[in-house]
Design a protein around this motif. Structure first.
Motif, short mmCIF file in Angstrom:
data_model
loop_
_atom_site.label_atom_id
_atom_site.label_comp_id
_atom_site.label_asym_id
_atom_site.label_seq_id
_atom_site.Cartn_x
_atom_site.Cartn_y
_atom_site.Cartn_z
N SER A 87 3.91 12.84 16.68
CA SER A 87 4.35 11.51 16.38
C SER A 87 3.03 10.75 15.84
N LEU A 88 3.31 9.94 14.93
CA LEU A 88 2.04 9.29 14.31
C LEU A 88 2.27 7.81 15.14
N ARG A 89 3.19 7.48 16.05
CA ARG A 89 3.45 6.26 16.66
C ARG A 89 3.59 5.16 15.71
N GLN A 90 4.35 5.50 14.51
CA GLN A 90 4.96 4.48 13.70
C GLN A 90 6.15 4.84 13.71
N GLY A 91 6.91 3.65 13.86
CA GLY A 91 8.63 3.76 13.83
C GLY A 91 8.81 3.94 12.04
N SER A 102 4.51 10.23 22.21
CA SER A 102 5.50 9.56 21.05
C SER A 102 5.85 8.28 21.19
N LEU A 103 6.70 7.81 20.41
CA LEU A 103 7.38 6.58 20.78
C LEU A 103 8.30 6.65 21.75
N ARG A 104 9.13 7.93 21.67
CA ARG A 104 10.07 8.27 22.39
C ARG A 104 9.73 7.95 23.91
N GLY A 105 8.50 8.55 24.05
CA GLY A 105 8.07 8.41 25.45
C GLY A 105 7.44 6.96 25.98
N ILE A 106 6.60 6.54 25.05
CA ILE A 106 5.86 5.26 25.35
C ILE A 106 5.89 4.43 24.34
N GLU A 107 6.31 2.91 24.59
CA GLU A 107 6.16 1.93 23.61
C GLU A 107 5.56 0.61 24.36
N SER A 108 5.25 -0.31 23.54
CA SER A 108 4.85 -1.42 24.23
C SER A 108 5.51 -2.94 23.60
N ALA A 125 5.73 -5.43 28.43
CA ALA A 125 5.85 -4.32 29.42
C ALA A 125 5.46 -2.98 28.82
N LEU A 126 5.13 -2.15 29.27
CA LEU A 126 5.07 -0.62 28.96
C LEU A 126 6.39 -0.30 29.19
N GLN A 127 7.02 -0.04 28.01
CA GLN A 127 8.32 0.58 27.66
C GLN A 127 8.40 2.37 27.88
N VAL A 128 8.80 2.85 28.90
CA VAL A 128 8.85 4.20 28.78
C VAL A 128 10.35 4.65 28.83
#
Length: 401
Positions: A76-80, A251-257, A261-264
């Protein structure tokens, strides 16, 4: 003394030759037919035994099959991913449009012929035969874990393949109990009908203490852990679990913000009763596998919440191909090899025209562009595994706790 090897057979000839299954025989004394323990819990029979036999199961054919039909999508590049443009002359977008669509490996279900799907069924039966002929609980712990992971993933791949095409596996029913995928009874071991959730929550999670086991199980959906292109074995299971954990956590699937909140991922909610007494336990686990930028994100947010789970199928076409197919005609019995478009091409061209689906082509183009960006940023885009899984005398693979 070398360990005895049991072979679960699934032969794969080449990219154009269907999988051909053959029966596997396990030269071991049959396990007890009893499916209940002294305390009445049928799952007690799967608790790892204290005394173990030095045997292993050979998954070489499953290994070859995974390499053939699993499409690696890279890290993941952590970009949607932005929403793709609709095709010319339509407002409808064919193929995947999820912002997570460039994360997690894919199974090329659209390329699986009826012969290959039947071979998957035969291979699943072979694994069941091994599990019913041999007391799995007496194997080395890594061998046990590899068996349950492979059985789970083979069963899920087979179940989805037999019902394909579909867009969201969670909206279909499967198995002998006609249930949703995670609760469908797909295999029978020791007289117990098992669902994917049973394997995870009643066999593996209670008996293995290391939470990275949660990244082994493929659920058929983009939102879950990625399917590996290598079969799990007693020798590589620890490494592959760490590889899966690293991919998912970053990845974004695992962790976003967002939203303060930290969205997991919701897969952590499923695993929480087994591995995380509180959210700080979860935070520490995530930080263990996170890259530096993700570690900062984990430390920055005080509150942890469970994110929306992406339930789209982890295939190439989002379950349905683009009707605007490009048929590339070749000389054959069906006609004169005149290039054309549309279904009529079947009557004019070869009996086996080459078909390019624009939805799959777009996904692969987006994948190539993403991997190029990753390469320019110095992000590792692949892993090379050396060796055949054998260890030197006196050397043993790390045992997963």
């Amino acid at each position: 003394m070398k360990p005895y090897t049991i072979v679960a057979a699934l032969a794969l000839g080449s990219l154009t030759v269907p999988l051909a299954a053959e029966s596997a025989s396990a030269p071991f004394q049959a396990r007890s037919s009893s499916s209940s323990s002294a305390n009445g819990d049928p799952f007690e029979q799967f608790v790892p035994a204290t005394q173990r036999k030095d045997h292993r199961i050979d998954y070489a054919h499953w290994d070859e099959a995974l390499e053939w039909f699993v499409i690696p999508m890279g890290p993941s590049l952590r970009q949607g991913a932005r929403r793709p443009d609709a095709g010319t002359g339509t407002r409808f977008v064919y193929g995947h449009d999820s912002r997570y669509r460039l994360e997690g490996n894919r199974v090329a279900f659209s390329f699986l012929s009826p012969q290959i799907r039947n071979a998957l069924t035969e291979y699943r039966k072979d694994l069941e035969q091994v599990g019913n002929s041999l007391d799995i609980s007496t194997l080395p712990r890594n061998e046990q874990l590899a068996f349950w992971i492979n059985l789970h993933n083979v069963a899920v791949v087979e179940a989805v393949a037999l019902e394909y095409p579909m867009r969201e596996p969670a909206k279909r029913t499967f198995g002998t109990n006609n249930a949703t995928l995670q609760d469908a009874k797909l295999v029978t071991i020791g007289g117990i009908d098992l669902s994917p959730r049973d394997i995870r929550e009643k066999i593996v999670y209670p008996n293995w203490k290391d939470p990275k086991v949660i990244y082994a199980f493929w659920r058929g959906e983009i939102g879950g852990p990625s399917i590996q292109r290598t079969a799990f074995t007693g020798a590589n299971v620890d490494f592959l679990l760490s590889l899966g954990a690293e991919e998912f956590v970053n990845s974004l699937r695992g962790i976003e913000s967002f939203g303060g909140a930290l969205q997991v991922s919701k897969i952590y909610q499923e695993a929480e009763p087994f591995y995380f007494q509180d959210r700080e336990d979860l935070r520490a686990h995530l930080a263990k596998f996170a890259r530096d930028d993700v570690k900062k994100l984990i430390a920055k947010k005080d509150r942890i919440a469970f994110n929306r789970y992406e339930s789209d199928i982890a295939d190439m076409l989002y379950g349905r191909g683009d009707p605007g197919l490009t048929w590339v005609c070749v000389q054959g019995r069906g006609g004169e090899g005149i290039p054309t478009n549309g279904a009529s091409a079947v009557g004019l061209c070869s009996d086996e025209p080459v078909v390019t689906d624009r939805a799959a082509k777009r996904l692969m183009l987006e994948r190539a562009q993403k991997l190029n960006r990753a390469w320019r940023r110095g992000i590792r885009t692949g892993t090379v595994i050396f060796g055949n899984g054998d260890f030197a005398d006196g050397e043993t693979p790390k045992e997963v706790e």
